[in-house]
Design a protein around this motif. Structure first.
Motif, mmCIF file in Angstrom:
data_model
loop_
_atom_site.group_PDB
_atom_site.id
_atom_site.type_symbol
_atom_site.label_atom_id
_atom_site.label_comp_id
_atom_site.label_asym_id
_atom_site.label_seq_id
_atom_site.Cartn_x
_atom_site.Cartn_y
_atom_site.Cartn_z
ATOM 1 N N MET A 1 -42.091 85.026 26.260
ATOM 2 C CA MET A 1 -41.212 85.101 25.110
ATOM 3 C C MET A 1 -42.046 85.243 23.840
ATOM 4 S SD MET A 1 -38.026 82.487 25.244
ATOM 5 C CE MET A 1 -37.819 81.958 26.919
ATOM 6 N N ASP A 2 -41.529 86.020 22.919
ATOM 7 C CA ASP A 2 -42.258 86.176 21.664
ATOM 8 C C ASP A 2 -41.938 85.016 20.709
ATOM 9 O OD1 ASP A 2 -39.668 86.832 20.987
ATOM 10 O OD2 ASP A 2 -40.193 88.617 19.848
ATOM 11 N N ALA A 3 -42.732 84.906 19.651
ATOM 12 C CA ALA A 3 -42.614 83.790 18.707
ATOM 13 C C ALA A 3 -41.245 83.767 18.022
ATOM 14 C CB ALA A 3 -43.729 83.862 17.669
ATOM 15 N N ALA A 4 -40.683 84.933 17.724
ATOM 16 C CA ALA A 4 -39.381 84.979 17.051
ATOM 17 C C ALA A 4 -38.277 84.403 17.943
ATOM 18 C CB ALA A 4 -39.054 86.418 16.643
ATOM 19 N N THR A 5 -38.313 84.733 19.222
ATOM 20 C CA THR A 5 -37.321 84.203 20.166
ATOM 21 C C THR A 5 -37.495 82.702 20.335
ATOM 22 O OG1 THR A 5 -37.314 86.323 21.338
ATOM 23 C CG2 THR A 5 -36.390 84.407 22.502
ATOM 24 N N LEU A 6 -38.741 82.273 20.473
ATOM 25 C CA LEU A 6 -38.997 80.835 20.587
ATOM 26 C C LEU A 6 -38.504 80.087 19.352
ATOM 27 C CD1 LEU A 6 -42.560 80.706 22.195
ATOM 28 C CD2 LEU A 6 -40.393 79.942 23.207
ATOM 29 N N LYS A 7 -38.741 80.658 18.174
ATOM 30 C CA LYS A 7 -38.297 80.015 16.944
ATOM 31 C C LYS A 7 -36.781 79.839 16.936
ATOM 32 C CE LYS A 7 -38.522 80.141 11.952
ATOM 33 N NZ LYS A 7 -39.060 80.786 10.756
ATOM 34 N N ILE A 8 -36.052 80.844 17.370
ATOM 35 C CA ILE A 8 -34.586 80.756 17.420
ATOM 36 C C ILE A 8 -34.157 79.661 18.401
ATOM 37 C CG2 ILE A 8 -32.478 81.957 18.132
ATOM 38 C CD1 ILE A 8 -33.788 84.529 16.958
ATOM 39 N N ILE A 9 -34.772 79.620 19.566
ATOM 40 C CA ILE A 9 -34.434 78.606 20.567
ATOM 41 C C ILE A 9 -34.726 77.208 20.024
ATOM 42 C CG2 ILE A 9 -35.062 77.657 22.832
ATOM 43 C CD1 ILE A 9 -35.522 80.638 23.700
ATOM 44 N N PHE A 10 -35.920 77.020 19.465
ATOM 45 C CA PHE A 10 -36.288 75.705 18.923
ATOM 46 C C PHE A 10 -35.371 75.313 17.765
ATOM 47 C CE2 PHE A 10 -40.931 76.644 20.303
ATOM 48 C CZ PHE A 10 -40.629 76.281 21.603
ATOM 49 N N LEU A 11 -34.989 76.296 16.951
ATOM 50 C CA LEU A 11 -34.097 76.020 15.820
ATOM 51 C C LEU A 11 -32.707 75.592 16.297
ATOM 52 C CD1 LEU A 11 -34.027 75.977 12.757
ATOM 53 C CD2 LEU A 11 -33.378 78.380 12.797
ATOM 54 N N ILE A 12 -32.198 76.234 17.330
ATOM 55 C CA ILE A 12 -30.898 75.853 17.888
ATOM 56 C C ILE A 12 -30.956 74.423 18.424
ATOM 57 C CG2 ILE A 12 -29.266 76.288 19.789
ATOM 58 C CD1 ILE A 12 -29.887 79.318 19.343
ATOM 59 N N VAL A 13 -32.000 74.102 19.163
ATOM 60 C CA VAL A 13 -32.164 72.743 19.692
ATOM 61 C C VAL A 13 -32.275 71.748 18.540
ATOM 62 C CG1 VAL A 13 -33.669 71.227 21.053
ATOM 63 C CG2 VAL A 13 -33.165 73.543 21.860
ATOM 64 N N HIS A 14 -33.007 72.121 17.491
ATOM 65 C CA HIS A 14 -33.169 71.270 16.310
ATOM 66 C C HIS A 14 -31.814 70.986 15.658
ATOM 67 C CE1 HIS A 14 -36.049 69.488 13.551
ATOM 68 N NE2 HIS A 14 -35.405 70.015 12.519
ATOM 69 N N ILE A 15 -31.006 72.016 15.520
ATOM 70 C CA ILE A 15 -29.673 71.857 14.918
ATOM 71 C C ILE A 15 -28.792 70.965 15.780
ATOM 72 C CG2 ILE A 15 -27.548 73.095 14.295
ATOM 73 C CD1 ILE A 15 -29.428 75.413 13.354
ATOM 74 N N VAL A 16 -28.858 71.113 17.084
ATOM 75 C CA VAL A 16 -28.096 70.240 17.987
ATOM 76 C C VAL A 16 -28.516 68.784 17.781
ATOM 77 C CG1 VAL A 16 -27.712 69.621 20.417
ATOM 78 C CG2 VAL A 16 -27.586 72.021 19.701
ATOM 79 N N GLY A 17 -29.810 68.541 17.659
ATOM 80 C CA GLY A 17 -30.306 67.186 17.400
ATOM 81 C C GLY A 17 -29.787 66.636 16.081
ATOM 82 N N ILE A 18 -29.768 67.472 15.055
ATOM 83 C CA ILE A 18 -29.259 67.039 13.747
ATOM 84 C C ILE A 18 -27.779 66.702 13.834
ATOM 85 C CG2 ILE A 18 -28.765 67.806 11.384
ATOM 86 C CD1 ILE A 18 -31.420 69.446 11.604
ATOM 87 N N VAL A 19 -27.028 67.558 14.488
ATOM 88 C CA VAL A 19 -25.590 67.308 14.630
ATOM 89 C C VAL A 19 -25.366 66.001 15.376
ATOM 90 C CG1 VAL A 19 -23.478 68.138 15.757
ATOM 91 C CG2 VAL A 19 -24.913 69.727 14.459
ATOM 92 N N MET A 20 -26.096 65.792 16.467
ATOM 93 C CA MET A 20 -25.937 64.575 17.254
ATOM 94 C C MET A 20 -26.342 63.339 16.439
ATOM 95 S SD MET A 20 -27.639 63.553 20.911
ATOM 96 C CE MET A 20 -26.954 64.991 21.702
ATOM 97 N N GLY A 21 -27.528 63.369 15.851
ATOM 98 C CA GLY A 21 -28.029 62.213 15.119
ATOM 99 C C GLY A 21 -27.212 61.903 13.874
ATOM 100 N N ALA A 22 -27.016 62.907 13.038
ATOM 101 C CA ALA A 22 -26.275 62.690 11.798
ATOM 102 C C ALA A 22 -24.808 62.372 12.093
ATOM 103 C CB ALA A 22 -26.376 63.914 10.890
ATOM 104 N N GLY A 23 -24.220 63.085 13.037
ATOM 105 C CA GLY A 23 -22.817 62.824 13.377
ATOM 106 C C GLY A 23 -22.601 61.398 13.846
ATOM 107 N N ALA A 24 -23.459 60.948 14.745
ATOM 108 C CA ALA A 24 -23.347 59.566 15.236
ATOM 109 C C ALA A 24 -23.589 58.564 14.115
ATOM 110 C CB ALA A 24 -24.320 59.330 16.396
ATOM 111 N N ALA A 25 -24.544 58.860 13.233
ATOM 112 C CA ALA A 25 -24.825 57.949 12.111
ATOM 113 C C ALA A 25 -23.633 57.869 11.166
ATOM 114 C CB ALA A 25 -26.076 58.407 11.359
ATOM 115 N N PHE A 26 -23.024 59.004 10.854
ATOM 116 C CA PHE A 26 -21.883 59.007 9.931
ATOM 117 C C PHE A 26 -20.680 58.284 10.528
ATOM 118 C CE2 PHE A 26 -23.531 63.238 8.012
ATOM 119 C CZ PHE A 26 -24.463 62.557 7.256
ATOM 120 N N VAL A 27 -20.428 58.509 11.806
ATOM 121 C CA VAL A 27 -19.300 57.831 12.450
ATOM 122 C C VAL A 27 -19.575 56.329 12.550
ATOM 123 C CG1 VAL A 27 -17.944 57.661 14.577
ATOM 124 C CG2 VAL A 27 -18.509 59.894 13.645
#
Length: 188
Positions: A1-27
């Motif tokens: 995989m090229d760096a651009a594809t990896l960046k997109i994958i890592f960014l999606i996983v990062h966003i999922v982590g933010i949604v999970m962490g921040a969402g749980a914290a806010f609730v």
């Protein structure tokens, strides 16, 4: 995989982590304030807060791991970014605050579960740090999300950190004022 594809994958996983962490914290904060408003932490409130706290930790772990993966793709770029460095400081504050909440405050909430807070002077006497911790959580999660939405910022690291800590201090002050006003209402 090229760096651009990896960046997109890592960014999606990062966003999922933010949604999970921040969402749980806010609730969690909403459950806490609801229980606090009724002046009673039921066992189910405390159980929910404990479960959500675990979800916050899962989110933080996902954020850290995916963030390290993103960083590894271009470390020089990230180390030169005041936005990135500020976000790292905010994440460190989140981790330290989360550990303090999980290992200190959660036990205190378990100890008062099912008893009206009006009769829990030990809860009230030590509750300033609990309210401050909630303020730190909210401001830090929002700051991390806001910082993450910008590609770059035209501010230096000292300016960004100063703004963060000013907002943090103001939020802690408001949280303590809310706590103090509720103590007065209950004649504690």
């Amino acid at each position: 995989m090229d760096a651009a594809t990896l960046k997109i994958i890592f960014l999606i996983v990062h966003i999922v982590g933010i949604v999970m962490g921040a969402g749980a914290a806010f609730v969690t904060d909403a459950v806490f304030m609801g229980a606090f408003k009724k002046r009673l932490f039921s066992q189910s409130d405390v159980d929910y807060i404990a479960l959500a706290s675990k979800l916050v930790w899962v989110g933080v772990i996902v954020i850290v791991l995916s963030g390290l993966a993103l960083f590894a793709l271009d470390p020089a770029k990230y180390l030169a970014s005041s936005k990135f460095l500020t976000k790292m400081i905010v994440v460190i504050v989140l981790v330290l605050n989360g550990a303090f909440f999980h290992f200190h405050h959660l036990g205190r909430l378990r100890a008062v579960a099912g008893e009206p807070l009006i009769s829990q002077s030990a809860f009230w006497n030590g509750s300033a740090t609990l309210f401050a911790s909630g303020a730190v959580s909210m401001v830090s999660w929002i700051t991390a999300i806001v910082l993450g939405t910008f590609k770059s910022l035209p501010f230096s690291l000292p300016v960004l950190i100063t703004l963060y800590f000013i907002i943090l201090a103001m939020a802690i002050g408001v949280a303590i004022l809310i706590r103090d006003s509720k103590m007065k209402e209950g004649s504690l």
